[in-house]
Design an enzyme around this catalytic site. Sequence first.
Site, PDB file in Angstrom:
ATOM      1  N   ASP A 169     -17.070   7.317  -1.701  1.00 42.90           N
ATOM      2  CA  ASP A 169     -15.852   7.014  -0.954  1.00 42.90           C
ATOM      3  C   ASP A 169     -15.639   8.565  -0.546  1.00 42.90           C
ATOM      4  O   ASP A 169     -16.255   9.246  -0.723  1.00 42.90           O
ATOM      5  CB  ASP A 169     -14.790   6.835  -1.958  1.00 42.90           C
TER       6      ASP A 169
ATOM      7  N   CYS B 163     -16.296   1.563   0.170  1.00 46.19           N
ATOM      8  CA  CYS B 163     -15.210   0.666   0.563  1.00 46.19           C
ATOM      9  C   CYS B 163     -14.757   0.916   1.897  1.00 46.19           C
ATOM     10  O   CYS B 163     -14.094  -0.061   2.566  1.00 46.19           O
ATOM     11  CB  CYS B 163     -14.069   1.218  -0.300  1.00 46.19           C
TER      12      CYS B 163
ATOM     13  N   ARG C   4       0.837  -1.102   0.043  1.00 43.26           N
ATOM     14  CA  ARG C   4       0.143   0.082  -0.033  1.00 43.26           C
ATOM     15  C   ARG C   4       1.109   1.131  -0.122  1.00 43.26           C
ATOM     16  O   ARG C   4       1.913   1.552   0.867  1.00 43.26           O
ATOM     17  CB  ARG C   4      -0.934  -0.051   1.373  1.00 43.26           C
TER      18      ARG C   4
ATOM     19  N   ARG D  87     -13.732  -8.591   1.298  1.00 44.37           N
ATOM     20  CA  ARG D  87     -12.072  -8.469   0.976  1.00 44.37           C
ATOM     21  C   ARG D  87     -11.292  -9.659   1.491  1.00 44.37           C
ATOM     22  O   ARG D  87     -10.395 -10.083   0.647  1.00 44.37           O
ATOM     23  CB  ARG D  87     -11.659  -7.148   2.071  1.00 44.37           C
TER      24      ARG D  87
ATOM     25  N   HIS E  36      -7.085   0.857  -6.700  1.00 42.30           N
ATOM     26  CA  HIS E  36      -7.461   0.105  -5.392  1.00 42.30           C
ATOM     27  C   HIS E  36      -8.225  -1.313  -5.908  1.00 42.30           C
ATOM     28  O   HIS E  36      -9.393  -1.461  -5.718  1.00 42.30           O
ATOM     29  CB  HIS E  36      -8.302   0.859  -4.378  1.00 42.30           C
TER      30      HIS E  36
ATOM     31  N   GLN F 124     -10.111  -3.694  -3.735  1.00 39.16           N
ATOM     32  CA  GLN F 124     -11.395  -3.501  -3.316  1.00 39.16           C
ATOM     33  C   GLN F 124     -12.399  -3.840  -4.382  1.00 39.16           C
ATOM     34  O   GLN F 124     -13.501  -4.158  -3.823  1.00 39.16           O
ATOM     35  CB  GLN F 124     -11.616  -2.103  -2.821  1.00 39.16           C
TER      36      GLN F 124
HETATM   37  N1  NVA Z   1      -9.759   6.888  -1.521  1.00 36.37           N
HETATM   38  C1  NVA Z   1      -9.501   6.546  -0.086  1.00 36.37           C
HETATM   39  C2  NVA Z   1      -9.594   4.730  -0.104  1.00 36.37           C
HETATM   40  C3  NVA Z   1      -9.424   4.219   1.509  1.00 36.37           C
HETATM   41  C4  NVA Z   1      -9.631   2.745   1.386  1.00 36.37           C
HETATM   42  C5  NVA Z   1      -7.972   6.848   0.045  1.00 36.37           C
HETATM   43  O1  NVA Z   1      -7.128   6.413  -0.928  1.00 36.37           O
HETATM   44  O2  NVA Z   1      -7.679   7.176   1.460  1.00 36.37           O
HETATM   45  N1   CP Z   2     -11.523  -0.269   2.047  1.00 35.39           N
HETATM   46  C1   CP Z   2     -10.075  -0.395   2.467  1.00 35.39           C
HETATM   47  O1   CP Z   2      -8.964  -0.424   1.893  1.00 35.39           O
HETATM   48  O2   CP Z   2     -10.090  -0.166   4.054  1.00 35.39           O
HETATM   49  P1   CP Z   2      -8.498   0.181   4.688  1.00 35.39           P
HETATM   50  O3   CP Z   2      -8.092   1.516   4.200  1.00 35.39           O
HETATM   51  O4   CP Z   2      -9.071  -0.100   6.318  1.00 35.39           O
HETATM   52  O5   CP Z   2      -7.646  -1.079   4.369  1.00 35.39           O
END
Ligand code: NVA
Ligand code: CP
Length: 306
Positions: free
Chosen positions: A219, A259, A104, A287, A131, A134
């Site tokens: 989101d 998500c 990540r 997930r 992502h 997801q």
């Molecule tokens: N768009 C959000 C998704 C988190 C799972 C982010 O990147 O923070």
């Molecule tokens: N939806 C998602 O990726 O959640 P987290 O940021 O908690 O991993």
Amino acid sequence: MSARHFLSLMDFSPLELSGLIRRAIELKDLRQRGVLFEPLKSRVLGMIFEKASTRTRLSFEAGMIQLGGQAIFLSPRDTQLGRGEPIGDTAIVMSSMLDVVMIRTYAHSNLTEFAAHSSVPVINGLSDDLHPCQLLADMQTFEEARGSIKGKTVAWVGDGNNMCNTYLEAAVQFDFQLRIACPEGYEPKAEFLKAAGDRVRIVRDPKEAVAGAHLVSTDVWTSMGQEEESAKRLKLFAPYQVNRALLDAADPSVIFLHCLPAHRGEEISEDLLDDPRSLAWQQAENRLHAQKALMEVLVAPGCRPA
Ligand code: NVA
Ligand code: CP
């Protein structure tokens, strides 16, 4: 390097993706029936998290343990990555000791650079661009609730962020129409828009986007790494809140997905996750199952329970 990676939904064919979703549903059933299935015994997953996570870390770690393997959590803070060791060098060393790596990160190029030097599969656990894990869970959740998404209409309301980009890829790979309602200047990245072609339409009015839609998703308005824009975004995105009245404008069979994490009172109304049309909790659990199916394919292809 010859390993197969999952950095984007485009790394798998539409047939492979629908196979993954079917397999995720089977693995969920095995787990619900208490059947032990451990095809990844003595395999090790390394997880690098440059950003926070609840679901992604838990689902990968628990999933790997359930498949018989182990997972190791690494943060750049505690590794030489944080002190400037090149990504390529890190990839060569990590992949010599591990069977699969999940990352990540911020820039998507960190993932492609790591993958280019990795001798084992690399999985995108979220980047600034995409992502894909997801979306596996999202597509599984739709399939479980309503069957095939092919030919259906999906509405994305809010920020044209990494999730929105991934919905664009999903529109191509799972063959659905996507309407995106976002403020001007907050559209998804041009390369993903272009690749989706006539499967996507951008509108400004959320009501127009959701009219007749079979799936509505949104989101957070401020993604990780954009915290300093938060106040500006709160104001700008206010007309884009998804609430029960907005869902009423969709198809009667509509489901709502998020998500998570969610910000009640911002991108969704206080009560939306309690609405029977919201399947966000099922989506979060999925997930686990979807990524188990993914790791099975990447690490032990061809392995099936007796
Ligand atoms: N768009 C959000 C998704 C988190 C799972 C982010 O990147 O923070
Ligand atoms: N939806 C998602 O990726 O959640 P987290 O940021 O908690 O991993």
